[in-house]
Scaffold this motif. Structure first.
Motif, PDB file in Angstrom:
ATOM      1  N   ARG A   9      34.583  53.291  39.918  1.00 45.99           N
ATOM      2  CA  ARG A   9      32.958  52.314  38.952  1.00 45.99           C
ATOM      3  C   ARG A   9      33.018  51.193  40.231  1.00 45.99           C
ATOM      4  O   ARG A   9      34.143  51.064  40.774  1.00 45.99           O
ATOM      5  CB  ARG A   9      33.418  51.890  38.174  1.00 45.99           C
ATOM      6  N   PHE A  10      32.245  50.387  40.937  1.00 38.03           N
ATOM      7  CA  PHE A  10      32.515  48.970  40.704  1.00 38.03           C
ATOM      8  C   PHE A  10      32.222  48.026  39.811  1.00 38.03           C
ATOM      9  O   PHE A  10      33.411  46.910  39.420  1.00 38.03           O
ATOM     10  CB  PHE A  10      30.857  48.531  41.809  1.00 38.03           C
ATOM     11  N   ALA A  11      31.278  47.454  38.942  1.00 38.00           N
ATOM     12  CA  ALA A  11      31.075  46.804  37.535  1.00 38.00           C
ATOM     13  C   ALA A  11      31.965  46.395  37.166  1.00 38.00           C
ATOM     14  O   ALA A  11      32.604  47.186  36.097  1.00 38.00           O
ATOM     15  CB  ALA A  11      29.687  45.996  37.961  1.00 38.00           C
ATOM     16  N   LEU A  12      33.420  45.409  37.002  1.00 36.53           N
ATOM     17  CA  LEU A  12      34.398  45.952  36.145  1.00 36.53           C
ATOM     18  C   LEU A  12      35.516  46.707  36.427  1.00 36.53           C
ATOM     19  O   LEU A  12      36.261  46.972  35.236  1.00 36.53           O
ATOM     20  CB  LEU A  12      33.517  45.241  35.072  1.00 36.53           C
ATOM     21  N   ASN A  13      35.023  48.669  36.960  1.00 34.93           N
ATOM     22  CA  ASN A  13      35.806  48.898  36.431  1.00 34.93           C
ATOM     23  C   ASN A  13      36.141  50.233  35.592  1.00 34.93           C
ATOM     24  O   ASN A  13      36.582  50.602  35.734  1.00 34.93           O
ATOM     25  CB  ASN A  13      37.018  49.132  37.845  1.00 34.93           C
ATOM     26  N   MET A  14      35.031  49.924  34.451  1.00 36.97           N
ATOM     27  CA  MET A  14      35.310  50.114  33.211  1.00 36.97           C
ATOM     28  C   MET A  14      33.969  50.581  32.933  1.00 36.97           C
ATOM     29  O   MET A  14      32.936  50.290  33.186  1.00 36.97           O
ATOM     30  CB  MET A  14      36.278  49.141  32.103  1.00 36.97           C
ATOM     31  N   SER A  15      33.759  51.394  31.306  1.00 32.80           N
ATOM     32  CA  SER A  15      32.565  52.131  30.763  1.00 32.80           C
ATOM     33  C   SER A  15      32.086  50.573  30.565  1.00 32.80           C
ATOM     34  O   SER A  15      33.515  50.312  29.472  1.00 32.80           O
ATOM     35  CB  SER A  15      32.592  53.139  30.414  1.00 32.80           C
ATOM     36  N   TYR A 103      43.179  44.393  31.368  1.00 34.71           N
ATOM     37  CA  TYR A 103      42.076  44.566  31.640  1.00 34.71           C
ATOM     38  C   TYR A 103      41.870  42.691  32.833  1.00 34.71           C
ATOM     39  O   TYR A 103      41.266  42.592  33.295  1.00 34.71           O
ATOM     40  CB  TYR A 103      41.009  44.240  30.922  1.00 34.71           C
ATOM     41  N   TYR A 104      43.255  41.913  32.390  1.00 35.21           N
ATOM     42  CA  TYR A 104      43.202  40.849  33.596  1.00 35.21           C
ATOM     43  C   TYR A 104      42.984  40.865  35.164  1.00 35.21           C
ATOM     44  O   TYR A 104      41.823  39.983  35.274  1.00 35.21           O
ATOM     45  CB  TYR A 104      44.499  40.428  32.693  1.00 35.21           C
ATOM     46  N   SER A 105      43.861  42.073  35.547  1.00 36.12           N
ATOM     47  CA  SER A 105      43.952  41.915  36.877  1.00 36.12           C
ATOM     48  C   SER A 105      41.834  42.027  37.341  1.00 36.12           C
ATOM     49  O   SER A 105      41.578  42.375  38.436  1.00 36.12           O
ATOM     50  CB  SER A 105      44.601  42.656  37.275  1.00 36.12           C
ATOM     51  N   ILE A 106      41.807  43.694  36.540  1.00 38.33           N
ATOM     52  CA  ILE A 106      40.381  44.102  36.708  1.00 38.33           C
ATOM     53  C   ILE A 106      39.203  42.827  36.904  1.00 38.33           C
ATOM     54  O   ILE A 106      38.217  42.907  37.677  1.00 38.33           O
ATOM     55  CB  ILE A 106      39.992  45.187  35.615  1.00 38.33           C
ATOM     56  N   PHE A 107      39.581  42.408  35.677  1.00 32.66           N
ATOM     57  CA  PHE A 107      38.383  41.416  35.403  1.00 32.66           C
ATOM     58  C   PHE A 107      38.728  40.025  36.754  1.00 32.66           C
ATOM     59  O   PHE A 107      37.647  39.402  37.196  1.00 32.66           O
ATOM     60  CB  PHE A 107      38.801  40.310  34.557  1.00 32.66           C
ATOM     61  N   GLU A 108      40.111  39.798  37.244  1.00 33.33           N
ATOM     62  CA  GLU A 108      39.749  39.051  38.413  1.00 33.33           C
ATOM     63  C   GLU A 108      39.802  39.191  39.772  1.00 33.33           C
ATOM     64  O   GLU A 108      39.004  38.420  40.241  1.00 33.33           O
ATOM     65  CB  GLU A 108      41.235  38.260  38.794  1.00 33.33           C
ATOM     66  N   GLU A 109      40.028  40.441  39.874  1.00 34.79           N
ATOM     67  CA  GLU A 109      39.334  40.749  41.508  1.00 34.79           C
ATOM     68  C   GLU A 109      37.981  41.372  40.687  1.00 34.79           C
ATOM     69  O   GLU A 109      37.270  40.897  42.085  1.00 34.79           O
ATOM     70  CB  GLU A 109      39.852  43.056  41.087  1.00 34.79           C
ATOM     71  N   GLN A 110      37.207  41.279  40.151  1.00 39.90           N
ATOM     72  CA  GLN A 110      35.040  42.121  40.214  1.00 39.90           C
ATOM     73  C   GLN A 110      35.390  40.646  40.340  1.00 39.90           C
ATOM     74  O   GLN A 110      33.569  40.239  41.022  1.00 39.90           O
ATOM     75  CB  GLN A 110      34.722  42.574  39.263  1.00 39.90           C
ATOM     76  N   ARG A 111      35.780  39.234  39.701  1.00 37.48           N
ATOM     77  CA  ARG A 111      35.016  37.781  40.090  1.00 37.48           C
ATOM     78  C   ARG A 111      35.558  37.161  41.229  1.00 37.48           C
ATOM     79  O   ARG A 111      34.173  37.009  41.561  1.00 37.48           O
ATOM     80  CB  ARG A 111      36.080  37.108  38.735  1.00 37.48           C
ATOM     81  N   LYS A 112      36.594  38.021  41.550  1.00 30.71           N
ATOM     82  CA  LYS A 112      36.599  37.322  42.804  1.00 30.71           C
ATOM     83  C   LYS A 112      35.583  37.961  44.380  1.00 30.71           C
ATOM     84  O   LYS A 112      34.761  37.344  44.921  1.00 30.71           O
ATOM     85  CB  LYS A 112      38.232  37.536  44.117  1.00 30.71           C
TER      86      LYS A 112
END
Length: 123
Positions: A9-15, A103-112
């Motif tokens: 998955r790309f966007a936020l890596n979550m459903s 989810y913090y690291s997921i959100f941070e990675e996708q924001r970057k």
């Protein structure tokens, strides 16, 4: 299907359901109770065009109630319309704390990634 054969998955890596659950938990940490209609309004305020499908929102609320993360109180509006008032349980508070860290690291990675795309593509 094992994890290695699932599409990444790309966007936020979550459903969508995972994000809806997370945001519902967040909203209920900021308020004592909320009606289901209030959740819809809050998702619309996030911005953009995305809002969870009504079935996703209602199914997620039902599952969270069944899992003991929320309590649900039935209210009658008018002659027959049922509306539901939700409140976070102690288990729900604990679940939010776990997901917030996860989810913090997921959100941070996708924001970057999205920030870089926006600066490169939309100079």
């Amino acid at each position: 299907m094992d994890k290695s054969s699932e599409p990444k998955r790309f966007a936020l890596n979550m459903s969508a359901a995972q994000f809806v659950k997370f945001y519902i938990l967040y909203l209920l940490t900021t308020r004592l109770t909320m009606y289901s209609e209030q959740f819809k309004k809050e998702f619309r305020t996030l911005g953009g065009q995305w809002c969870p499908a009504p079935s996703t929102l209602l199914n997620t609320l039902a599952q969270m109630t069944e899992d003991g993360l929320l309590t649900r109180e039935v209210h009658i509006k008018g002659k027959r319309q049922r509306i539901y008032l939700y409140q976070l349980t102690n288990s729900g508070k604990e679940e939010f704390d776990v997901l917030k860290k996860k989810y913090y690291s997921i959100f941070e990675e996708q924001r970057k990634v999205l920030d870089k795309v926006m600066t490169q593509v939309y100079k």
